[in-house]
Design a protein around this motif. Structure first.
Motif, PDB file in Angstrom:
ATOM      1  N   UNK A  26       0.814  -1.204   0.000  1.00  0.00           N
ATOM      2  CA  UNK A  26       0.000   0.000   0.000  1.00  0.00           C
ATOM      3  C   UNK A  26       0.849   1.255   0.000  1.00  0.00           C
ATOM      4  N   UNK A  27       1.934   1.244   0.792  1.00  0.00           N
ATOM      5  CA  UNK A  27       2.821   2.399   0.852  1.00  0.00           C
ATOM      6  C   UNK A  27       3.514   2.668  -0.471  1.00  0.00           C
ATOM      7  N   UNK A  28       3.991   1.605  -1.129  1.00  0.00           N
ATOM      8  CA  UNK A  28       4.664   1.767  -2.423  1.00  0.00           C
ATOM      9  C   UNK A  28       3.688   2.278  -3.486  1.00  0.00           C
ATOM     10  N   UNK A  29       2.437   1.771  -3.450  1.00  0.00           N
ATOM     11  CA  UNK A  29       1.427   2.226  -4.407  1.00  0.00           C
ATOM     12  C   UNK A  29       1.103   3.700  -4.203  1.00  0.00           C
ATOM     13  N   UNK A  30       0.953   4.107  -2.939  1.00  0.00           N
ATOM     14  CA  UNK A  30       0.663   5.507  -2.629  1.00  0.00           C
ATOM     15  C   UNK A  30       1.822   6.408  -3.034  1.00  0.00           C
ATOM     16  N   UNK A  57       1.708   9.506  -5.620  1.00  0.00           N
ATOM     17  CA  UNK A  57       2.151  10.842  -5.220  1.00  0.00           C
ATOM     18  C   UNK A  57       3.160  11.404  -6.217  1.00  0.00           C
ATOM     19  N   UNK A  58       4.076  10.560  -6.682  1.00  0.00           N
ATOM     20  CA  UNK A  58       5.072  11.019  -7.653  1.00  0.00           C
ATOM     21  C   UNK A  58       4.415  11.359  -8.990  1.00  0.00           C
ATOM     22  N   UNK A  59       3.424  10.558  -9.396  1.00  0.00           N
ATOM     23  CA  UNK A  59       2.710  10.845 -10.645  1.00  0.00           C
ATOM     24  C   UNK A  59       1.964  12.168 -10.537  1.00  0.00           C
TER      25      UNK A  59
END
Length: 301
Positions: A274-278, A282-284
């Motif tokens: 979940x953290x990596x997906x978020x 955020x970067x996108x």
């Protein structure tokens, strides 16, 4: 256990330290930060339902933040840092009399001039509220009236208007610590509240949390009279400094305030799916914002 709430950004639930946005939301602690940071990181890692943690706004040199961020990175957390701005702080030079003696005669004359002109335009009163004996619901009703007639209601972010804000402040004043720590100055003109400032005393610092004025009295510089009184009151009580908040157009430095800490926001993304997906989202979002900025600049050329 940390006092954590939940903030959602799209579909992503982030943990967030509880409390109002300003003056700051650092982690409360007792002990050596370097020893506490690993235990804090482990406790945060156990939050299975959250994709990350929002820290801030908090001074960049906060001791707990300085110790915790490396501990989070060692634990696999990814961090996004954002600069909020620079705080301006007015130091007590050694008491009220010393401050008054150092205040420029031009500043004092301007305050007296505008106050005299406001009184000539109609009956005017400056009221001060503090403590459990105040009728706080009535005080906040007057503050809302000022905010509704100010620029904040049109183009800013109201802090007192609306049912949720009304409930928040009235419930806060039920707490014995807060009704002693909060001070409000209100100016009434011709029977109508037209200007206010709300401050919070914590430790030896007075924080200016919010201030605003009715656009109809803008030419009378009502804030100058209120700032004079809240500063005099702070140093008369023996407080060591007044934190006037972010940024300065010359007004804050005119009272003697100087740049102090830089406030930052930190988003820590958990070492989980979940953290990596978020983090990717955020970067996108950040990349898309940069593209919009570049396009906007190119159109202006």
């Amino acid at each position: 256990m940390l006092p954590l709430g939940t903030q959602r950004v799209g579909p992503f639930p982030f943990a967030s330290l509880c409390g109002g946005y300003f003056p700051s939301r650092g982690i409360p602690y007792c002990g050596a930060p370097d020893r506490l940071a690993p235990a804090c990181e482990a406790a945060l890692r156990a939050m299975k339902a959250k994709v990350g943690l929002r820290l801030g706004p908090v001074p960049h040199d906060d001791a707990m933040l300085t110790a915790l961020l490396p501990a989070l990175e060692r634990g696999g957390w990814r961090l996004l840092r954002q600069r909020v701005g620079v705080e301006f702080v007015l130091k007590n030079p050694g008491g009220l009399e010393a401050y008054q003696a150092g205040l420029s005669s031009n500043r004092r004359k301007k305050v007296d001039y505008y106050w005299r002109k406001l009184n000539e335009a109609g009956k005017t009163e400056l009221r001060h509220f503090n403590g459990a004996g105040c009728d706080w619901p009535s005080v906040f009703a007057d503050i809302r009236a000022v905010e509704a007639a100010s620029w904040v209601a049109q183009t800013g972010e109201p802090r007192f208007l609306g049912a949720r804000n009304e409930r928040y402040w009235n419930q806060l004043m039920d707490d014995p610590w807060f009704n002693q720590a909060v001070n409000v100055w209100l100016i009434d003109h011709c029977g109508t509240p037209v200007s206010f400032a709300l401050t919070l005393d914590s430790g030896s610092t007075r924080y200016v949390i919010a201030n605003s004025f009715d656009e109809r009295v803008a030419k009378f510089s009502t804030g100058s009279k209120i700032y004079q009184q809240l500063i005099f009151d702070a140093f008369g009580r023996g407080l060591s400094q007044v934190n006037i908040g972010l940024g300065d157009s010359g007004y804050k430095s005119g009272w003697g305030a100087r740049p102090a800490s830089t406030l930052i926001d930190v988003i820590a993304f958990a070492p989980s799916l979940g953290g990596r997906t978020a983090l990717l989202a955020a970067r996108a979002r950040e990349a898309a914002a940069q593209i919009r900025k570049r396009r906007s600049r190119s159109r202006r050329k």
